[in-house]
Structures are given as structure tokens and as C-alpha cells.
Design a protein around this motif. Structure first.
Motif, PDB file in Angstrom:
ATOM      1  N   HIS A 117       0.825  -1.213   0.000  1.00  0.00           N
ATOM      2  CA  HIS A 117       0.000   0.000   0.000  1.00  0.00           C
ATOM      3  C   HIS A 117       0.858   1.262   0.000  1.00  0.00           C
ATOM      4  O   HIS A 117       0.523   2.251  -0.654  1.00  0.00           O
ATOM      5  N   GLU A 118       1.992   1.229   0.707  1.00  0.00           N
ATOM      6  CA  GLU A 118       2.873   2.398   0.731  1.00  0.00           C
ATOM      7  C   GLU A 118       3.495   2.647  -0.640  1.00  0.00           C
ATOM      8  O   GLU A 118       3.572   3.795  -1.095  1.00  0.00           O
ATOM      9  N   ALA A 119       3.930   1.582  -1.310  1.00  0.00           N
ATOM     10  CA  ALA A 119       4.535   1.729  -2.632  1.00  0.00           C
ATOM     11  C   ALA A 119       3.512   2.235  -3.649  1.00  0.00           C
ATOM     12  O   ALA A 119       3.845   3.051  -4.519  1.00  0.00           O
ATOM     13  N   ILE A 120       2.278   1.774  -3.543  1.00  0.00           N
ATOM     14  CA  ILE A 120       1.220   2.243  -4.444  1.00  0.00           C
ATOM     15  C   ILE A 120       0.978   3.731  -4.236  1.00  0.00           C
ATOM     16  O   ILE A 120       0.901   4.510  -5.199  1.00  0.00           O
ATOM     17  N   LEU A 121       0.867   4.146  -2.987  1.00  0.00           N
ATOM     18  CA  LEU A 121       0.629   5.563  -2.683  1.00  0.00           C
ATOM     19  C   LEU A 121       1.807   6.439  -3.113  1.00  0.00           C
ATOM     20  O   LEU A 121       1.608   7.522  -3.668  1.00  0.00           O
ATOM     21  N   GLU A 122       3.024   5.960  -2.903  1.00  0.00           N
ATOM     22  CA  GLU A 122       4.213   6.711  -3.324  1.00  0.00           C
ATOM     23  C   GLU A 122       4.257   6.847  -4.842  1.00  0.00           C
ATOM     24  O   GLU A 122       4.565   7.918  -5.371  1.00  0.00           O
ATOM     25  N   TYR A 123       3.945   5.761  -5.547  1.00  0.00           N
ATOM     26  CA  TYR A 123       3.936   5.806  -7.007  1.00  0.00           C
ATOM     27  C   TYR A 123       2.878   6.796  -7.496  1.00  0.00           C
ATOM     28  O   TYR A 123       3.129   7.591  -8.403  1.00  0.00           O
ATOM     29  N   ALA A 124       1.696   6.741  -6.891  1.00  0.00           N
ATOM     30  CA  ALA A 124       0.614   7.650  -7.288  1.00  0.00           C
ATOM     31  C   ALA A 124       1.037   9.104  -7.110  1.00  0.00           C
ATOM     32  O   ALA A 124       0.805   9.940  -7.992  1.00  0.00           O
ATOM     33  N   ASP A 125       1.661   9.415  -5.989  1.00  0.00           N
ATOM     34  CA  ASP A 125       2.115  10.787  -5.741  1.00  0.00           C
ATOM     35  C   ASP A 125       3.225  11.198  -6.700  1.00  0.00           C
ATOM     36  O   ASP A 125       3.198  12.291  -7.269  1.00  0.00           O
ATOM     37  N   ALA A 126       4.193  10.327  -6.896  1.00  0.00           N
ATOM     38  CA  ALA A 126       5.346  10.647  -7.739  1.00  0.00           C
ATOM     39  C   ALA A 126       4.961  10.820  -9.205  1.00  0.00           C
ATOM     40  O   ALA A 126       5.628  11.553  -9.937  1.00  0.00           O
ATOM     41  N   ASN A 127       3.884  10.169  -9.630  1.00  0.00           N
ATOM     42  CA  ASN A 127       3.474  10.225 -11.034  1.00  0.00           C
ATOM     43  C   ASN A 127       2.214  11.045 -11.248  1.00  0.00           C
ATOM     44  O   ASN A 127       1.602  10.975 -12.310  1.00  0.00           O
ATOM     45  N   ASP A 128       1.833  11.819 -10.250  1.00  0.00           N
ATOM     46  CA  ASP A 128       0.685  12.725 -10.344  1.00  0.00           C
ATOM     47  C   ASP A 128      -0.559  12.010 -10.877  1.00  0.00           C
ATOM     48  O   ASP A 128      -1.231  12.496 -11.787  1.00  0.00           O
ATOM     49  N   VAL A 129      -0.844  10.842 -10.301  1.00  0.00           N
ATOM     50  CA  VAL A 129      -1.981  10.027 -10.721  1.00  0.00           C
ATOM     51  C   VAL A 129      -3.286  10.714 -10.333  1.00  0.00           C
ATOM     52  O   VAL A 129      -3.417  11.243  -9.232  1.00  0.00           O
ATOM     53  N   ASP A 130      -4.249  10.695 -11.264  1.00  0.00           N
ATOM     54  CA  ASP A 130      -5.552  11.329 -11.045  1.00  0.00           C
ATOM     55  C   ASP A 130      -6.589  10.368 -10.472  1.00  0.00           C
ATOM     56  O   ASP A 130      -7.575  10.795  -9.879  1.00  0.00           O
ATOM     57  N   LEU A 131      -6.392   9.053 -10.697  1.00  0.00           N
ATOM     58  CA  LEU A 131      -7.369   8.053 -10.287  1.00  0.00           C
ATOM     59  C   LEU A 131      -6.657   6.719 -10.103  1.00  0.00           C
ATOM     60  O   LEU A 131      -5.773   6.373 -10.881  1.00  0.00           O
ATOM     61  N   VAL A 132      -7.050   5.984  -9.078  1.00  0.00           N
ATOM     62  CA  VAL A 132      -6.533   4.641  -8.843  1.00  0.00           C
ATOM     63  C   VAL A 132      -7.703   3.681  -9.011  1.00  0.00           C
ATOM     64  O   VAL A 132      -8.783   3.909  -8.465  1.00  0.00           O
TER      65      VAL A 132
END
Length: 171
Positions: A117-132
Motif C-alpha cells: 500500500h505504501e509503494a502504491i501511494l508513493e507511485y501515485a504521488d510521484a506520477n501525479d496520478v488522477d485516479l486509482v
């Protein structure tokens, strides 16, 4: 509205149930789908990914990677085991990206190492993800309490909206 959609997958049937939703949403918004696999660092040193279940019908088979002794984590080097799990993760994201990209959807793939879950959240933040968009097995009761839920943690902690797709329960 959505330019970058994150689709975390562990190769399981639960994760595979989200593929159609990911493809449709990406097509509707002309978004790029980031397909992510996380090697669970809490277990990788022991040769266990924590996510490898052979699921019938998912189209993606993820088997544990044995070391030279044929046992997980016994007689093998932790770095070799982690490398093998990373290689397996690369295969999983490539297959998932091919399924998502069937409708002409642009995809990017990545394999990360860490607590899922931490890696998913970090990836989302680092790649400016709009939706998971994530699949979920729909565990309840003591099983959910004991095992925890990566999806639940991402839902609670993500800055981006999270769409969950529940896998059908077996009859």
C-alpha cells in the motif's frame, strides 16, 4: 478529467477483475494507464511475495519463484530471490498492460519494491496520478482483520480518488 490512471496488480484474479473498468475509464478520458506491481519487501527476503496465488481464469498466472533448492527462500540468496520476484512482476505488468491496451489505451508499466500500500501511494504521488482503480477480493470478518487489505489502506490514505472493483465470490 483523468489523464493518468493507476492500476496496481498482483496478478491475482481479484486484480484482474478491474481490467475492463480500467480500460473503459481510460478510453472514456483518453488517459494513460500506469500498471504497477509491488514486490512485497516484507516477505521478499524469505522468497515469498505475499501476492502469488495461482488463479484460474485470470489469464495471468503468477507462481512463486523457487530457488536452486526448489524451496522458497531456503538455500538461495535474498538478492537473487528479490531479482526473481522483480522479474516475475515485470511479466505480470506486461501481461496486464497488454490486456488494458487492447482497446488502444496508452500504458506504462512499473515494478516497485516495498510495503504494497505504501509503494502504491508513493507511485501515485510521484506520477501525479488522477485516479486509482483496484480489484478487491472482498474479504470480511476475521480474514480481513488478520490479513489486512492493501485496497482498503489505499482507499483510506490516497489523495487521488480510488475506484474498487470487487471480485465475484465463488459459488
Amino acid at each position: 478529467m483523468y489523464e493518468r490512471i493507476l492500476y496496481p496488480t498482483d496478478g491475482s484474479e481479484g486484480a484482474a477483475t478491474a481490467v475492463d473498468h480500467v480500460r473503459e475509464m481510460a478510453g472514456a478520458f483518453d488517459a494513460t494507464v500506469h500498471v504497477l506491481y509491488v514486490v512485497d519487501a516484507r516477505h521478499a527476503d524469505y522468497g515469498l511475495s505475499g501476492a502469488f496465488l495461482a488463479d484460474e481464469g485470470s489469464g495471468v498466472r503468477a507462481d512463486p519463484v523457487p530457488d536452486d533448492s526448489g524451496m522458497l527462500g531456503e538455500g538461495g540468496d535474498a538478492a537473487e530471490t528479490r531479482a526473481a520476484l522483480t522479474e516475475r512482476g515485470e511479466e505480470i505488468v506486461e501481461r496486464a498492460a497488454a490486456k488494458v491496451g487492447d482497446g488502444g489505451v496508452a500504458t506504462e508499466t512499473a515494478v516497485a519494491t516495498g510495503t504494497p500500500h505504501e509503494a502504491i501511494l508513493e507511485y501515485a504521488d510521484a506520477n501525479d496520478v488522477d485516479l486509482v482503480v483496484m480489484g478487491t477480493r472482498g474479504r470480511t470478518g476475521i480474514e480481513r482483520y488478520l490479513l489486512g487489505s492493501v485496497t482498503e489502506k489505499v482507499v483510506r490514505l490516497s489523495d487521488a480518488p480510488v475506484v474498487t472493483v470487487r471480485a465475484d465470490e465463488p459459488e
